[in-house]
Scaffold this motif. Structure first.
Motif, PDB file in Angstrom:
ATOM      1  N   PHE A  53     -19.121  31.492   7.605  1.00 21.73           N
ATOM      2  CA  PHE A  53     -19.059  30.138   8.159  1.00 21.73           C
ATOM      3  C   PHE A  53     -18.424  30.137   9.543  1.00 21.73           C
ATOM      4  O   PHE A  53     -18.946  29.542  10.479  1.00 21.73           O
ATOM      5  CB  PHE A  53     -18.266  29.237   7.207  1.00 21.73           C
ATOM      6  CG  PHE A  53     -18.520  27.767   7.365  1.00 21.73           C
ATOM      7  CD1 PHE A  53     -19.533  27.140   6.654  1.00 21.73           C
ATOM      8  CD2 PHE A  53     -17.731  27.010   8.220  1.00 21.73           C
ATOM      9  CE1 PHE A  53     -19.767  25.777   6.789  1.00 21.73           C
ATOM     10  CE2 PHE A  53     -17.962  25.643   8.363  1.00 21.73           C
ATOM     11  CZ  PHE A  53     -18.975  25.023   7.647  1.00 21.73           C
ATOM     12  N   LEU A  63     -19.796  23.304  14.810  1.00 18.60           N
ATOM     13  CA  LEU A  63     -20.118  22.776  13.476  1.00 18.60           C
ATOM     14  C   LEU A  63     -20.666  21.357  13.590  1.00 18.60           C
ATOM     15  O   LEU A  63     -21.633  20.995  12.920  1.00 18.60           O
ATOM     16  CB  LEU A  63     -18.873  22.793  12.583  1.00 18.60           C
ATOM     17  CG  LEU A  63     -19.046  22.161  11.199  1.00 18.60           C
ATOM     18  CD1 LEU A  63     -20.214  22.775  10.445  1.00 18.60           C
ATOM     19  CD2 LEU A  63     -17.759  22.304  10.386  1.00 18.60           C
ATOM     20  N   GLU A  68     -27.064  19.234   8.846  1.00 18.24           N
ATOM     21  CA  GLU A  68     -26.475  19.300   7.516  1.00 18.24           C
ATOM     22  C   GLU A  68     -27.167  20.360   6.669  1.00 18.24           C
ATOM     23  O   GLU A  68     -26.540  21.024   5.839  1.00 18.24           O
ATOM     24  CB  GLU A  68     -26.552  17.938   6.821  1.00 18.24           C
ATOM     25  CG  GLU A  68     -25.896  17.953   5.459  1.00 18.24           C
ATOM     26  CD  GLU A  68     -25.840  16.584   4.816  1.00 18.24           C
ATOM     27  OE1 GLU A  68     -25.044  15.745   5.295  1.00 18.24           O
ATOM     28  OE2 GLU A  68     -26.580  16.344   3.846  1.00 18.24           O
ATOM     29  N   VAL A  71     -25.587  23.647   7.385  1.00 20.05           N
ATOM     30  CA  VAL A  71     -24.233  23.701   6.838  1.00 20.05           C
ATOM     31  C   VAL A  71     -24.279  23.958   5.329  1.00 20.05           C
ATOM     32  O   VAL A  71     -23.570  24.824   4.797  1.00 20.05           O
ATOM     33  CB  VAL A  71     -23.471  22.396   7.138  1.00 20.05           C
ATOM     34  CG1 VAL A  71     -22.120  22.385   6.441  1.00 20.05           C
ATOM     35  CG2 VAL A  71     -23.305  22.223   8.649  1.00 20.05           C
ATOM     36  N   ALA A  84     -18.790  20.324   1.580  1.00 19.25           N
ATOM     37  CA  ALA A  84     -19.410  20.762   2.828  1.00 19.25           C
ATOM     38  C   ALA A  84     -19.887  19.565   3.641  1.00 19.25           C
ATOM     39  O   ALA A  84     -19.721  19.521   4.867  1.00 19.25           O
ATOM     40  CB  ALA A  84     -20.578  21.693   2.536  1.00 19.25           C
ATOM     41  N   HIS A  88     -18.369  18.451   7.224  1.00 16.47           N
ATOM     42  CA  HIS A  88     -19.270  18.291   8.366  1.00 16.47           C
ATOM     43  C   HIS A  88     -19.058  16.929   9.027  1.00 16.47           C
ATOM     44  O   HIS A  88     -18.912  16.826  10.244  1.00 16.47           O
ATOM     45  CB  HIS A  88     -20.718  18.445   7.878  1.00 16.47           C
ATOM     46  CG  HIS A  88     -21.713  18.557   8.972  1.00 16.47           C
ATOM     47  ND1 HIS A  88     -23.018  18.139   8.826  1.00 16.47           N
ATOM     48  CD2 HIS A  88     -21.619  19.037  10.233  1.00 16.47           C
ATOM     49  CE1 HIS A  88     -23.677  18.363   9.952  1.00 16.47           C
ATOM     50  NE2 HIS A  88     -22.851  18.917  10.819  1.00 16.47           N
TER      51      HIS A  88
END
Length: 378
Positions: A53, A63, A68, A71, A84, A88
């Motif tokens: 990550f 990020l 999404e 992610v 997560a 985000h």
DNA sequence: AAAACGGGGTC
DNA sequence: GACCCAGTTTT
């Protein structure tokens, strides 16, 4: 003396702390990521995810700029996927509102999505040297034993007492290390089973040890058994090389992840009744069944699962069976195979992908979906 | 206060 | 199979 215990804890931590990747940084963003990943998840499990990550998203800005989908792809397999999505969103907020810097003010951090009392305190103490307490499962166990807190974990009065105790202990030099020392002690010495009291730096001031109550504390909260749920999943392939139709729900179980079409059914499917594919092919049944008691079974359920998401396919045969246990559900799933003409185009929540694509690291699916594909496609 | 929300290690 | 893990959000 509280000061003695505090000093003993810090000395013990200096001598025995594990070399964890997030202990090599003071970057509040990296600490934040590590704290979210570690929620309800063992440190050893987190480490490879943390590396991947941070390599892909070294900064909050990177990020925040990601989709999404990507992610969740990096989170795939870790579980509790809402973490997560909230991380985000939180990081996006930090970039939009705080210029990309994680706020040093506790109240501002507590306002971020996914950041509760624990995470706010962890970031505050570890990244900002603030005297903010934390109480996680480890700290709760250590403090409940040391101070003989005999009320059940999770009860309001228990939580209040534990946070008070943590708040007193954190005051002084090196608050971040003190908090981490408490967690480290709970993780490696003051363990739930077979605690190693001989190696404990605060054994002399431990009420439970003195009273012979170590094994009786803390009093755990009642745990409910996962609810049994029966379902039918459909692996519908299309084209050559074959792609599998996947759907994505916003609020469903595994929200935000790709999955195969699935419906809950009322009862277990009797495999003896699941004969060869019949001539009834192209069913498009529009009836959605809100109550599983009214849900169709077997082949009919497979039709319904496809119809619900707009995939037109010929249902072939039952191809396998999968069980999957979550903290709150025990899923028993019949897996059916189907061959699709095509699905509706242009819907963001429907796509087809090859087995290889789905299996690759970085594709946002749950372990359950991988199990289902294994069961259907061998 | 209870339920929802994953997956896996350990005894 | 039970327990629990560097918890938070929703009901």
């Amino acid at each position: 003396m509280a000061a003695d215990a505090r000093a003993a804890l810090l000395a013990w931590y200096d001598a025995h702390k594990r070399d964890l990747p997030w202990r090599r940084t003071r970057d509040p963003y990296a600490i934040w990521v590590s704290e979210i990943m570690c929620q309800q998840t063992r440190v050893d499990t987190v480490i490879p995810y943390y590396h991947r990550f941070l390599e892909r998203f070294p900064t909050a800005a990177e990020l925040a700029a990601a989709s999404e989908d990507e992610v969740l792809g990096l989170w795939s397999g870790l579980g509790y996927y809402r973490r997560a999505r909230l991380l985000h969103r939180g990081v996006k907020e930090v970039v939009a509102t705080y210029g990309g810097k994680v706020p040093a003010e506790r109240e501002a951090r507590l306002g971020l999505p996914g950041v509760g009392k624990y995470t706010a305190g962890a970031i505050g103490s570890i990244a900002f040297d603030a005297e903010e307490p934390i109480v996680d499962g480890n700290v709760a166990r250590v403090l409940a034993r040391r101070h003989r807190v005999a009320t059940p974990l999770g009860a309001k009065e228990t939580e209040k007492r534990l946070w008070e105790l943590a708040g007193e202990l954190v005051k002084g030099p090196r608050p971040g290390d003190l908090n981490q020392a408490l967690m480290e002690l709970g993780a490696t010495v003051c363990t739930p089973k077979n605690p190693r009291c001989e190696g404990c730096p605060v054994q002399a001031s431990c009420g439970a040890h003195a009273a012979g109550e170590v094994d009786a504390l803390p009093v755990p909260k009642k745990r409910k058994k996962p609810k049994l749920v029966h379902a039918v999943a459909v692996v519908a392939t299309v084209g050559t090389p074959a792609k599998v139709w996947l759907v994505r729900g916003e609020r469903a179980l595994f929200g935000g992840l790709w999955s195969v079409p699935m419906v809950e059914t009322a009862a277990p499917q009797l495999s003896l009744l699941a004969g060869p594919a019949s001539a009834r092919g192209e069913g498009v049944r529009s009836d959605a069944h809100a109550d599983p008691k009214d849900a169709p079974a077997g082949r009919d359920a497979a039709f319904a699962a496809l119809a619900n998401v707009g995939v037109k396919a010929r249902v072939k045969e039952k191809a396998g069976y999968v069980e999957h246990v979550l903290s709150h559900r025990h899923l028993k799933i019949d897996v059916w195979r189907a061959v699709a003409a095509r699905g509706r185009d242009g819907l963001a929540e429907l796509r087809a992908a090859t087995r290889e694509e789905v299996g690759a690291r970085g594709f946002g699916v749950s372990r359950l979906t991988k199990k289902i594909l294994d069961a259907a496609l061998g």
